[in-house]
Enzyme design. Structure first.
Site, PDB file in Angstrom:
ATOM      1  N   GLU A   1     -28.142 -54.722   4.344  1.00 42.53           N
ATOM      2  CA  GLU A   1     -28.368 -53.324   3.940  1.00 42.53           C
ATOM      3  C   GLU A   1     -28.511 -52.428   5.175  1.00 42.53           C
ATOM      4  OE1 GLU A   1     -31.641 -50.837   1.237  1.00 42.53           O
ATOM      5  OE2 GLU A   1     -32.145 -52.798   2.065  1.00 42.53           O
TER       6      GLU A   1
ATOM      7  N   LYS B   1     -26.031 -47.489  -4.337  1.00 41.51           N
ATOM      8  CA  LYS B   1     -27.221 -48.031  -4.997  1.00 41.51           C
ATOM      9  C   LYS B   1     -27.592 -47.140  -6.172  1.00 41.51           C
ATOM     10  CE  LYS B   1     -31.849 -49.799  -3.986  1.00 41.51           C
ATOM     11  NZ  LYS B   1     -32.917 -49.925  -2.955  1.00 41.51           N
TER      12      LYS B   1
ATOM     13  N   CYS C   1     -30.900 -54.368  -2.054  1.00 43.32           N
ATOM     14  CA  CYS C   1     -32.343 -54.542  -1.953  1.00 43.32           C
ATOM     15  C   CYS C   1     -32.947 -54.997  -3.285  1.00 43.32           C
ATOM     16  CB  CYS C   1     -32.982 -53.248  -1.446  1.00 43.32           C
ATOM     17  SG  CYS C   1     -34.718 -53.420  -0.969  1.00 43.32           S
TER      18      CYS C   1
END
Length: 527
Positions: free
Chosen positions: A286, A348, A401
């Site tokens: 990430e 995301k 994440c």
């Protein structure tokens, strides 16, 4: 045992609340990295006995009579979440001079809020409470329901669901393909709470038989599934996972960005490990690129030169987009081909409140509340997720994440893909239980969905997990290295993701019916 139970039942005032807090904190030992599941056989019976004594005057209205049970569960939850999530405060210490003031909000505030779910669980259980095995079913139903609600209420935060205590190894993870995490949460509480029956010995034989059958079925199913033939595999994918282990104090420092980028590039360009083929896919963590490609097109060209013919890089980046004259920033995963062109991007969707965006930002700004962790900027959520195409036409679903901790989110988005990809940066939390807990949940997502999972984390734990939760290879925390694996990609998922979700809700219904039947029977006997 009867004497001990009696003492716990009769606790009052602060001693009762302290016992609930301690029992909740003890339950954390069942989670990664400790995996001491036996703690559940102490913690949950203590909670049952505390609820036995959580009575109120009959003259009070029904809601008021539940307050002692709610308070007991709340303090149990506060102990559990404080002991299990204290490491979240580490994210605020990366730039302590700016964010240390918010440390109590993270370390205490999050457990204080999550504890309401367990208070709700015990209040619901108390509605069905009896003096026999029915109360074991009641507390299992209450916790199963509360954990299910925790997956989506207030944006959701299903970290360390209690059912993970029953899944410390791949052998004991396979049942989740039948029960789903919802069912596993409830059944785990039932089994762990069963020793509470040893005190009064009412329904003891039935309780022990049911618990023994569940444990045997749980382990037996895992053994059979792990030893059954692997799913047909039409393709192999040579993968390199890069773990650059970049210090967060340097990650967004303008003066060292080129060095950070060069470190990741050097790891990616290394010759294959002995006996391994050249990677077709290179995976970075990430936000692994420490600048915008719009500002540094030379970096994109350098990646194209580094990649060998036929290779693809999948990397976590911050993506900038101009809209209405204002820049918008996305936490993204992009795919770059061997020509240095971006051929795919996924933003995301499920952002971290207060970490990546501020809920009700206008209202929060009036109280001086901004982003509470160090980072480059506030992010905008992506509108939808779609698969990335990897070499060989293999489709993969990327999750950034903590998106990987949401069972429903992952199950919906992997329906038409063959690999799960998880990129993360757990360096925020240092050498604490956090990265281990995060990795464990990624393992369970692989088993649930019957798909292999590739995980790249800045400082660890990076690794390759097969479709049954077994770790093929991995890198420990704070190691700067790469993992090279030739992954067998199954033709189709080996788990039917809809069935366990429905089965989990059915298990809750059965436990509720069991608890209700016990309640009705006790009332009839009293009359």
């Amino acid at each position: 045992m009867e004497r001990l139970a009696g003492r716990i039942i009769l606790l009052w005032g602060w001693r009762r609340l302290a016992a609930a807090f301690a029992a909740g904190a003890l339950l954390v030992l069942t989670q990664a990295p400790y995996d001491f599941f036996a703690a559940g056989f102490i913690s949950l019976p203590v909670l049952v006995w505390l609820l036995d004594g959580a009575t109120a005057q009959p003259s009070l209205n029904p809601l008021s009579r539940l307050k002692p049970a709610f308070a007991t569960g709340w303090w149990f939850g506060f102990g559990y979440f404080l002991a299990g999530l204290w490491w979240i405060g580490g994210a605020l210490l990366v730039e302590a001079e700016s964010f240390a003031w918010a440390l109590p909000l993270a370390v205490l505030g999050i457990p204080l809020m999550l504890a309401f779910f367990y208070g709700f669980a015990t209040a619901v259980a108390r509605i069905f409470w009896t003096n026999g095995i029915g109360r074991i079913a009641a507390i299992a139903f209450g916790f199963g329901l509360a954990e299910w609600l925790r997956t989506f209420l207030f944006t959701g935060f299903p970290w360390n669901p209690v059912g993970l205590a029953a899944m410390p190894t791949p052998l004991l993870m396979q049942s989740v393909t039948v029960t789903g995490v919802t069912g596993m949460n409830a059944l785990a509480v039932f089994v762990f709470a069963t020793p509470a029956l040893l005190a009064a010995r009412r329904s003891l034989r039935l309780g022990l038989i049911l618990a023994a059958v569940m444990i045997a079925a749980h382990a037996g199913y895992g053994y059979i599934r792990l030893n059954s033939p692997a799913d047909a595999s039409a393709d192999k994918l040579a993968v390199r996972i890069v773990q650059p282990s970049i210090d967060l104090s340097e990650k967004w420092d303008d003066s060292v960005r080129d060095r950070v980028f060069a470190t990741t590039m050097e790891l990616s360009a290394r010759p294959p490990q002995a006996g391994r083929p050249a990677p077709q896919l290179v995976l970075w963590p990430e936000t692994s690129v420490p600048f915008f490609f719009t500002e540094r097109p030379d970096a994109l060209a350098a990646i194209g030169e580094m990649l060998k013919p036929g290779q693809t890089l999948v990397a976590g980046v911050v993506r900038e987009e101009a809209r209405g004259g204002e820049p918008l920033y996305y936490n993204s995963v992009i795919a770059i081909d061997d020509g240095g062109e971006i051929v795919g991007a996924v933003d995301k969707v499920h952002l971290v409140p207060f970490g990546e965006y501020i809920p009700f930002a206008d209202v929060a700004a009036r109280f001086g509340i901004g982003q509470l962790v160090a980072g480059p900027m506030n992010f905008v959520a992506g509108s939808q997720r779609h698969p990335l195409e990897l070499p060989g036409g293999i489709k993969a679903s990327p999750f950034i994440c903590y998106e990987i901790i949401f069972p429903e989110l992952v199950a919906v988005d992997v329906a038409s893909t063959r690999i799960i990809v998880n990129v993360t940066n757990d360096a925020w939390f240092g050498e604490t239980p956090g990265p281990y807990q995060h990795f464990r949940q990624a393992q369970v997502r692989a088993v649930e969905n019957g798909l292999p999972l590739l995980r790249a984390a800045n400082n660890g734990i990076s690794g390759v997990i097969d479709a049954r939760g077994r770790v093929i290879d991995a890198l420990a925390l704070n190691v700067r290295d790469v993992v090279d694996v030739e992954l067998e990609v199954p033709d189709a998922p080996s788990a039917a993701v809809l069935r366990p979700r429905l089965n989990g809700l059915a298990i809750l219904g059965i436990l509720a019916a069991f608890a209700l039947a016990g309640r009705v029977r006790q009332r009839l006997q009293a009359n």
